[in-house]
Design an enzyme around this catalytic site. Structure first.
Site, PDB file in Angstrom:
ATOM      1  N   GLY A  46     -80.181 -40.406  65.236  1.00  0.00           N
ATOM      2  CA  GLY A  46     -80.345 -41.095  63.966  1.00  0.00           C
ATOM      3  C   GLY A  46     -81.650 -41.846  63.948  1.00  0.00           C
ATOM      4  CG  HIS A 142     -77.627 -47.556  66.790  1.00  0.00           C
ATOM      5  ND1 HIS A 142     -77.749 -47.868  68.118  1.00  0.00           N
ATOM      6  CD2 HIS A 142     -78.899 -47.343  66.356  1.00  0.00           C
ATOM      7  CE1 HIS A 142     -79.034 -47.856  68.464  1.00  0.00           C
ATOM      8  NE2 HIS A 142     -79.751 -47.534  67.415  1.00  0.00           N
TER       9      HIS A 142
HETATM   10 NI    NI Z   1     -81.803 -47.317  67.022  1.00  0.00          NI
END
Ligand code: NI
Length: 177
Positions: A46, A142
């Site tokens: 990500g 996150h």
């Molecule tokens: Ni990160």
């Protein structure tokens, strides 16, 4: 285009990002291309816009094939998520290992909510509404933390489980960090 990934210590990673107000613009589409190019170039699971120096509430995550940085992790659909809102589905916390492209070479165990509903918008402004769990829920938490200036080491509670990837996981693909 692949962009430089800011590393921990850069104050831009600590800022609170601004909401996107207009969808489907050339600027937004170019940002998304850059985020995917940069994430794929680094084998990331990500990436959030602030990590390439853009202070907007935009994240991308997911991968269609096994991720070399997280070989044990289940597949997560490739997703664009803009102006996300997260809501835990219950209070269960789960410990799991995390790394971050802005914190290269390190991994740490972070507690995250195990089950999550997330809403937001795609590039064209269409609504996204998903209930997820496990690694998918972890990745979303996150990445969305990056939009509020939070890096995962700030959430580590047990520093005996925080260290260098190559020491902790000697077998892991070296391109993973
Ligand atoms: Ni990160």
């Amino acid at each position: 285009m692949k962009r430089e990934i800011l590393r921990m210590g850069d104050p831009r990673l600590l800022a609170v990002a601004e909401p996107v107000r207009e969808f489907n613009t050339p600027g937004l589409l170019a940002l998304l291309d850059d985020l995917f190019d940069t994430m794929h170039g680094a084998n990331g699971a990500g990436l959030a816009a602030p990590q390439i120096g853009v202070g907007l509430r935009v994240v991308v995550f997911g991968y269609a094939q096994q991720n070399v940085r997280y070989p044990e992790a289940p597949l997560v659909p490739e997703t664009v998520l803009i102006n996300p809102v997260l809501e835990r589905l219950d209070d269960t916390l789960e410990d799991g290992w995390e790394g971050c492209l802005s914190v290269p070479g390190l991994r740490g165990v972070v507690p995250r909510f195990a089950r999550l509903r997330y809403t937001g918008f795609d590039a064209g402004g269409a609504a996204i509404d998903r209930a997820v769990e496990g690694f998918h829920a972890r990745v979303v938490q996150h990445e969305c933390d990056h939009l509020d200036g939070i890096l995962y080491p700030m959430r580590v509670q047990d520093f005996t489980r925080f260290g260098f990837t190559e020491v902790l996981f000697p077998g892991l693909d070296p391109s993973a960090d």
